[in-house]
Design a protein around this motif. Structure first.
Motif, mmCIF file in Angstrom:
data_model
loop_
_atom_site.group_PDB
_atom_site.id
_atom_site.type_symbol
_atom_site.label_atom_id
_atom_site.label_comp_id
_atom_site.label_asym_id
_atom_site.label_seq_id
_atom_site.Cartn_x
_atom_site.Cartn_y
_atom_site.Cartn_z
ATOM 1 N N ASP A 1 14.668 41.371 23.225
ATOM 2 C CA ASP A 1 15.827 40.795 23.609
ATOM 3 C C ASP A 1 15.807 40.432 25.150
ATOM 4 O OD1 ASP A 1 18.588 40.003 24.090
ATOM 5 O OD2 ASP A 1 19.423 41.779 23.014
ATOM 6 N N HIS A 2 15.751 39.302 25.288
ATOM 7 C CA HIS A 2 15.612 39.029 27.018
ATOM 8 C C HIS A 2 16.939 39.096 27.571
ATOM 9 C CE1 HIS A 2 11.619 37.459 27.137
ATOM 10 N NE2 HIS A 2 11.513 36.848 26.005
ATOM 11 N N ALA A 3 18.234 39.263 26.925
ATOM 12 C CA ALA A 3 19.406 39.578 27.363
ATOM 13 C C ALA A 3 19.526 40.955 28.060
ATOM 14 C CB ALA A 3 20.474 39.100 26.337
ATOM 15 N N THR B 1 25.964 40.253 18.821
ATOM 16 C CA THR B 1 25.992 39.072 19.741
ATOM 17 C C THR B 1 27.402 38.311 19.522
ATOM 18 O OG1 THR B 1 25.391 37.553 18.308
ATOM 19 C CG2 THR B 1 23.858 38.634 19.155
ATOM 20 N N GLU C 1 13.187 36.790 21.105
ATOM 21 C CA GLU C 1 11.890 36.197 21.094
ATOM 22 C C GLU C 1 11.117 37.196 19.806
ATOM 23 O OE1 GLU C 1 7.560 35.965 23.586
ATOM 24 O OE2 GLU C 1 9.164 36.878 24.687
ATOM 25 N N VAL D 1 11.436 31.856 19.558
ATOM 26 C CA VAL D 1 12.384 32.319 20.417
ATOM 27 C C VAL D 1 13.659 31.428 19.973
ATOM 28 C CG1 VAL D 1 13.195 32.063 22.823
ATOM 29 C CG2 VAL D 1 10.549 32.302 22.447
ATOM 30 N N GLN D 2 14.764 32.253 19.700
ATOM 31 C CA GLN D 2 16.046 32.025 19.326
ATOM 32 C C GLN D 2 17.375 32.421 20.321
ATOM 33 O OE1 GLN D 2 15.780 33.639 15.434
ATOM 34 N NE2 GLN D 2 13.689 33.471 15.503
ATOM 35 N N THR D 3 18.074 31.728 20.305
ATOM 36 C CA THR D 3 19.340 32.237 21.235
ATOM 37 C C THR D 3 20.295 32.529 20.108
ATOM 38 O OG1 THR D 3 18.673 31.148 23.117
ATOM 39 C CG2 THR D 3 20.884 31.853 22.806
ATOM 40 N N GLY E 1 24.358 34.194 22.673
ATOM 41 C CA GLY E 1 24.135 34.601 23.935
ATOM 42 C C GLY E 1 22.877 35.528 24.338
ATOM 43 N N HIS E 2 22.194 35.915 23.160
ATOM 44 C CA HIS E 2 21.221 36.726 23.430
ATOM 45 C C HIS E 2 19.685 35.949 23.032
ATOM 46 C CE1 HIS E 2 22.871 40.936 23.728
ATOM 47 N NE2 HIS E 2 24.097 40.079 23.370
ATOM 48 N N ARG E 3 18.903 35.798 23.916
ATOM 49 C CA ARG E 3 17.842 35.067 23.752
ATOM 50 C C ARG E 3 16.868 35.973 23.031
ATOM 51 N NH1 ARG E 3 13.295 34.161 27.170
ATOM 52 N NH2 ARG E 3 12.060 32.343 26.692
#
Length: 310
Positions: A186-188, A61, A170, A161-163, A166-168
């Motif tokens: 990783d939602h990104a 990240t 969960e 959930v943490q960012t 730039g990577h969200r």
């Protein structure tokens, strides 16, 4: 004389091999942008593989590197850090243990300066069982464990959930493989680090398993919005085969053991049950089935006896 010379040469060769530094030869495999996996062998622990039977990984990240599981030994953890440094100059800023099993945690020492995070029950489990795990690992893989000591996580995982850079990310707490299993989505990138909640082309392990809870968690996992699944063991999976295969095995295993318990079979008879042909390509199917009988069958036998008793 020839035999003596040959014997001396063999001894010298063995000594030279023993003196060579051990190396796992870890090579990160890129599975998505910023995302890498060290893919382990689908084997049992042995002195030949040094315990490298697990998938670990990392996410690069903007804020630094997030490491997911640290492998079976201090040497493995050190090689992870060396391999990460070849990919990026950014520092490791987060290290996560997904659950308590030894192939996932004994590289923790190599990241002691960063600190290790885990679910509260995982921390308690490592503290309670870590010494026994270490003894077993030294017995199974030998000198690969040199210098390895238990280093349990010191931090409980923060909010779900943490960012990070730039990577969200969960953090998904489930159970079934153990009483505290963590998946990281990783939602990104759409990558789901499922850890040992999913196996692919390798029979699942069950020393701390609750099959019904595991199957339920797999059903929920299938609903998650991911594009690549990283199982704890087996190749990265873009087709969701790991979920279907793991679920199929567990459902069959649970139904089979319940049936033979109701029939009053002895444990050795349960271990001899046939394995369906559809699992023929699954590594260690017979070995893990036998182990699962030893893990799960006594409880099912007792339940069956209580139902049929006077």
């Amino acid at each position: 004389m020839k035999r003596l010379v040959l014997a001396v040469l063999l001894l010298l060769t063995a000594a030279a091999q023993a003196a060579e530094p051990r190396r796992y030869g870890l090579e990160p495999e890129k599975v998505a942008p910023d995302t890498y996996v060290f893919v382990g062998k689908t084997e049992n622990f042995s002195p030949a593989n040094g315990g490298n039977i697990v998938n670990t990984g990392f996410i690069v990240t903007k804020a630094g590197v997030v490491v997911i599981d640290t492998g079976p030994s201090l040497l493995y953890g050190r090689e992870m850090r060396q391999a990460i440094a070849k990919v990026t100059p950014l520092p490791v800023v987060r290290v996560i243990n997904t659950h308590l099993h030894p192939d996932h945690i004994f590289g923790n020492q190599a990241f002691a300066d960063v600190g290790i995070e885990a679910l509260p029950a995982t921390i308690r489990g490592e503290e309670a069982h870590g010494k026994a795990f270490a003894d077993n690992m030294y017995r199974m893989v030998g000198a690969w464990m040199q210098g390895t000591e238990l280093h349990p996580p010191s931090r409980q995982l923060p909010r779900a959930v943490q960012t990070v850079g730039g990577h969200r990310l969960e953090m998904i707490a489930v159970q079934g493989h153990t009483d505290a299993d963590l998946m990281v989505l990783d939602h990104a990138t759409g990558v789901l680090f499922a850890s040992d909640m999913a196996f692919l082309d390798r029979a699942p392990t069950t020393p701390h398993a609750e099959p019904a809870a595991w199957v339920a968690a797999l059903d929920e996992m299938a609903k998650l919005p991911f594009t690549v699944l990283i199982p704890g063991h087996g190749r990265p999976d873009k087709e969701r085969r790991a979920i279907r295969q793991t679920r199929d095995w567990l459902a069959w295993l649970d139904a089979t053991l319940r049936r033979v318990a109701e029939d009053g079979l002895e444990m050795t008879e349960a271990m001899a049950q046939p394995i369906p042909e559809r699992f023929a390509g699954m590594a260690l199917a017979r070995e893990e089935f036998v182990r699962s009988v030893s893990h799960l069958y006594p409880r099912l036998e007792q339940a069956s006896l209580r139902r049929t008793g006077p």
